[in-house]
Design an enzyme around this catalytic site. Structure first.
Site, mmCIF file in Angstrom:
data_model
loop_
_atom_site.group_PDB
_atom_site.id
_atom_site.type_symbol
_atom_site.label_atom_id
_atom_site.label_comp_id
_atom_site.label_asym_id
_atom_site.label_seq_id
_atom_site.Cartn_x
_atom_site.Cartn_y
_atom_site.Cartn_z
ATOM 1 N N CYS A 101 23.710 -12.596 24.890
ATOM 2 C CA CYS A 101 22.619 -12.369 23.888
ATOM 3 C C CYS A 101 22.288 -13.122 22.674
ATOM 4 C CB CYS A 101 22.722 -10.578 23.593
ATOM 5 S SG CYS A 101 21.436 -10.146 22.237
ATOM 6 N N HIS A 143 17.108 -5.667 28.979
ATOM 7 C CA HIS A 143 18.094 -5.993 27.916
ATOM 8 C C HIS A 143 17.034 -5.949 26.734
ATOM 9 C CE1 HIS A 143 21.040 -9.067 26.314
ATOM 10 N NE2 HIS A 143 19.767 -9.219 25.412
ATOM 11 N N GLU A 144 15.972 -6.658 26.808
ATOM 12 C CA GLU A 144 15.089 -6.767 25.631
ATOM 13 C C GLU A 144 14.563 -5.427 25.364
ATOM 14 O OE1 GLU A 144 15.445 -9.385 24.218
ATOM 15 O OE2 GLU A 144 16.301 -10.681 25.760
ATOM 16 N N HIS A 147 16.733 -3.477 23.028
ATOM 17 C CA HIS A 147 16.719 -3.956 21.558
ATOM 18 C C HIS A 147 15.627 -2.980 20.836
ATOM 19 C CE1 HIS A 147 19.225 -7.261 21.265
ATOM 20 N NE2 HIS A 147 18.809 -7.915 22.283
#
Length: 175
Positions: A101, A143-144, A147
């Site tokens: 990351c 993954h994004e 966030h």
């Protein structure tokens, strides 16, 4: 002028906040943020980036898979901004893969993710899009997407034994 922005690091409280929806995708500020996110991801050799990583509290991410030093086997795709994205459905199959990351430099983790997902999002032109993503691109999206709810990949790692340094990860790529 499009400029790379500073990527905030783990420990900055903004990275752990929940992002809010993008109300007007066509606004000048959101269009500038999209361009800046793409430039920031490229400058940092990333394959994806989310608005919270540049301290912007919006449900906005960019998936930009391409081969890089960090991900030499990544497939190529045009950078795709996704506003207010949602996972509509996912496979039952979960696959572990190495992730890093831009906000957590120097560490890699073996992270379980759905192998395929169906998503819906608003594109930068205000149009609703629906897509199926698989394999590495599905991993980038998940993954994004994390966030946007204040999560980082470290929150998904099942054991600390699944963490390695970036230096050791690079050795795995050569082996």
């Amino acid at each position: 002028m499009t400029e790379p922005r500073e990527i905030i690091q783990l420990g900055n409280p903004v990275l752990r906040e929940t992002a809010g929806p993008v109300e007007n995708p066509l606004s000048e500020s959101i269009q500038t943020l999209i361009d800046d996110l793409i430039a920031t991801g490229v400058a940092a050799n990333g394959v994806g980036i989310a608005a919270p990583q540049v301290a912007q509290p919006y449900c906005l991410l960019v998936v930009a898979s391409r081969p890089t030093l960090r991900y030499p086997h990544a497939p190529f795709m045009e950078p795709t901004p996704m506003l207010n994205p949602q996972i509509i459905s996912h496979s039952s199959e979960v696959v572990k893969g190495w992730e890093g990351c831009l906000s957590v430099p120097g560490i890699r983790g073996l992270v379980p993710r759905y192998q395929s997902i169906e998503i819906e999002y608003t594109d930068r032109f205000g149009e609703i899009q629906r897509k199926e993503l698989t394999d590495f691109v599905a991993r980038i999206f998940q993954h994004e997407y994390d966030h946007l709810s204040g999560k980082v990949f470290l929150d998904r790692v099942e054991t600390s034994l699944d963490l390695i340094t970036e230096q050791e990860y690079q050795k795995l790529l050569i082996a």
